[in-house]
Design an enzyme around this catalytic site. Sequence first.
Site, PDB file in Angstrom:
ATOM      1  N   PRO A 124       1.621   8.001  -3.136  1.00  0.00           N
ATOM      2  CA  PRO A 124       1.880   8.936  -2.041  1.00  0.00           C
ATOM      3  C   PRO A 124       2.761   8.259  -1.001  1.00  0.00           C
ATOM      4  O   PRO A 124       2.464   7.134  -0.582  1.00  0.00           O
ATOM      5  CB  PRO A 124       0.474   9.207  -1.466  1.00  0.00           C
ATOM      6  CG  PRO A 124      -0.377   8.063  -1.907  1.00  0.00           C
ATOM      7  CD  PRO A 124       0.226   7.541  -3.171  1.00  0.00           C
ATOM      8  N   MET A 125       3.833   8.910  -0.595  1.00  0.00           N
ATOM      9  CA  MET A 125       4.721   8.318   0.407  1.00  0.00           C
ATOM     10  C   MET A 125       5.221   9.402   1.342  1.00  0.00           C
ATOM     11  O   MET A 125       6.002  10.282   0.949  1.00  0.00           O
ATOM     12  CB  MET A 125       5.904   7.613  -0.285  1.00  0.00           C
ATOM     13  CG  MET A 125       5.505   6.332  -0.982  1.00  0.00           C
ATOM     14  SD  MET A 125       6.865   5.553  -1.876  1.00  0.00           S
ATOM     15  CE  MET A 125       6.983   6.574  -3.337  1.00  0.00           C
ATOM     16  N   GLN A 170      -2.803  14.272  -1.931  1.00  0.00           N
ATOM     17  CA  GLN A 170      -3.488  13.329  -1.058  1.00  0.00           C
ATOM     18  C   GLN A 170      -3.797  13.971   0.291  1.00  0.00           C
ATOM     19  O   GLN A 170      -2.908  14.509   0.951  1.00  0.00           O
ATOM     20  CB  GLN A 170      -2.683  12.059  -0.809  1.00  0.00           C
ATOM     21  CG  GLN A 170      -3.558  11.058  -0.047  1.00  0.00           C
ATOM     22  CD  GLN A 170      -2.864   9.806   0.402  1.00  0.00           C
ATOM     23  OE1 GLN A 170      -1.904   9.873   1.165  1.00  0.00           O
ATOM     24  NE2 GLN A 170      -3.355   8.659  -0.043  1.00  0.00           N
ATOM     25  N   CYS A 177      -3.823   4.371   5.236  1.00  0.00           N
ATOM     26  CA  CYS A 177      -2.652   4.489   6.100  1.00  0.00           C
ATOM     27  C   CYS A 177      -2.949   3.943   7.487  1.00  0.00           C
ATOM     28  O   CYS A 177      -3.937   4.323   8.110  1.00  0.00           O
ATOM     29  CB  CYS A 177      -2.228   5.955   6.172  1.00  0.00           C
ATOM     30  SG  CYS A 177      -0.782   6.172   7.191  1.00  0.00           S
ATOM     31  N   LYS A 204      -7.878   6.301  -2.129  1.00  0.00           N
ATOM     32  CA  LYS A 204      -6.874   5.227  -2.083  1.00  0.00           C
ATOM     33  C   LYS A 204      -7.129   4.419  -0.824  1.00  0.00           C
ATOM     34  O   LYS A 204      -7.181   4.992   0.279  1.00  0.00           O
ATOM     35  CB  LYS A 204      -5.460   5.804  -2.063  1.00  0.00           C
ATOM     36  CG  LYS A 204      -4.368   4.739  -1.952  1.00  0.00           C
ATOM     37  CD  LYS A 204      -2.998   5.338  -2.209  1.00  0.00           C
ATOM     38  CE  LYS A 204      -1.889   4.325  -2.039  1.00  0.00           C
ATOM     39  NZ  LYS A 204      -1.492   4.136  -0.632  1.00  0.00           N
ATOM     40  N   ASN A 228      -2.308  -1.307  -6.553  1.00  0.00           N
ATOM     41  CA  ASN A 228      -1.057  -0.912  -5.904  1.00  0.00           C
ATOM     42  C   ASN A 228      -0.659  -2.011  -4.922  1.00  0.00           C
ATOM     43  O   ASN A 228      -1.500  -2.716  -4.394  1.00  0.00           O
ATOM     44  CB  ASN A 228      -1.287   0.420  -5.160  1.00  0.00           C
ATOM     45  CG  ASN A 228      -0.193   0.741  -4.148  1.00  0.00           C
ATOM     46  OD1 ASN A 228      -0.440   0.780  -2.944  1.00  0.00           O
ATOM     47  ND2 ASN A 228       1.007   0.958  -4.630  1.00  0.00           N
ATOM     48  N   ARG A 288       7.469   1.880  -3.419  1.00  0.00           N
ATOM     49  CA  ARG A 288       8.868   1.650  -3.071  1.00  0.00           C
ATOM     50  C   ARG A 288       9.759   1.354  -4.270  1.00  0.00           C
ATOM     51  O   ARG A 288      10.894   1.817  -4.329  1.00  0.00           O
ATOM     52  CB  ARG A 288       8.947   0.519  -2.029  1.00  0.00           C
ATOM     53  CG  ARG A 288       8.419   0.971  -0.686  1.00  0.00           C
ATOM     54  CD  ARG A 288       8.098  -0.190   0.215  1.00  0.00           C
ATOM     55  NE  ARG A 288       6.957  -0.954  -0.264  1.00  0.00           N
ATOM     56  CZ  ARG A 288       6.432  -2.004   0.345  1.00  0.00           C
ATOM     57  NH1 ARG A 288       6.967  -2.422   1.476  1.00  0.00           N
ATOM     58  NH2 ARG A 288       5.378  -2.624  -0.150  1.00  0.00           N
TER      59      ARG A 288
END
Length: 332
Positions: A16-17, A69, A99, A138, A210, A233
């Site tokens: 997820p980004m 997410q 995050c 996550k 990750n 990335r």
Amino acid sequence: MYITGRECGQIFAVAPMMDWSDRHCRFFHRVMTKKSLLYTEMVVADAVIHGDRNYLLGFDGTEHPVALQLGGSDPRKLADAAQIGEQFGYDEINLNVGCPSDRVQSGTFGACLMREPELVAKCVAAMKAVVDVPVTVKCRIGVDDQDPGPALDDLAKMTWEEGSDAIWVHARKAWLQGLSPKENRDIPPLDYDRVFRLKDENRSRFIGINGGVENLIQVAEHLENVDGCMLGRAAYHNPSLLREVDQRVYGSSNEPITYDAVIDAMCGYAEQHISQGGRLNQITRHMIGLFQGIPGARGWRQVLSTEAVKPGAGSEVILKAYERVREPAEAA
Ligand SMILES: Cc1cc2nc3c(=O)[nH]c(=O)nc-3n(C[C@H](O)[C@H](O)[C@H](O)COP(=O)(O)O)c2cc1C
């Protein structure tokens, strides 16, 4: 290995980004890998409940398997949002416990929830009670001065007890004071062994890793130790690596998709998006890295970044940029 509702071997996932893994990006990635699990950007539970759902949650049918997410820490709101996500067709609901941005901390969710494993477990329980698709978490290995031993063990154990189907661990701490979100993806040191230890002690659980994984050789090495490997990335900046995931991770006997076919699929998708009022650049901004390391990549980037933003730009811009890759010498 089994994630409820989905028989799976090992999983390769695109992370997820925020602002990056939107539906256009996921469509593009899906053109290159049919089997990887794709994650949405984090969507806050309140936004799902009160916002424009089609805008926030809509996705193309080809994107499956795709996981939504969610961000939040109110079990009831997360349950409502998870249910809405399931109704939209998402294959998995994932809770963000990793995050570190200020905005996220002020809402008491994201990485700061590493300090509140009981609350995270309640959130998981509430979501599990209302959806049939897998519910996953996550997280980081800890935050600030937390001891990553108990921090990760407690979070994993408590969420598993409430039925969490998988845990994805970004294998570094988040430092909540003084670092930007970007710095928090690089500066706290990676500790893969911490994640491998979690797996060793919990063989029957799905544990994905990750953080800092750059290529498919490293993916294969991680998959010797854990069940899943998630790239953020590297997949975004060098998406061409996704063309080989189905063969190298999932054992598919199909040839990797050709660049011609990728371009063809993206031109069709762009035309459709534009005919519905969208702009070319919303799609092509995710495609800038496609030819990274290949002669002509510069021309590709140049054409896309200057011409795809112009009013009225259509799929001919993608074709023009692709010409620069095929004929870099003449175009230089
Ligand atoms: C631009 C950007 C946005 C991100 N947004 C999210 C997000 O919404 N939710 C999340 O859990 N992680 C987010 N992350 C973190 C990634 O999912 C991943 O954990 C991190 O980048 C480390 O993996 P990598 O080294 O493979 O990039 C973001 C990362 C980037 C680069």
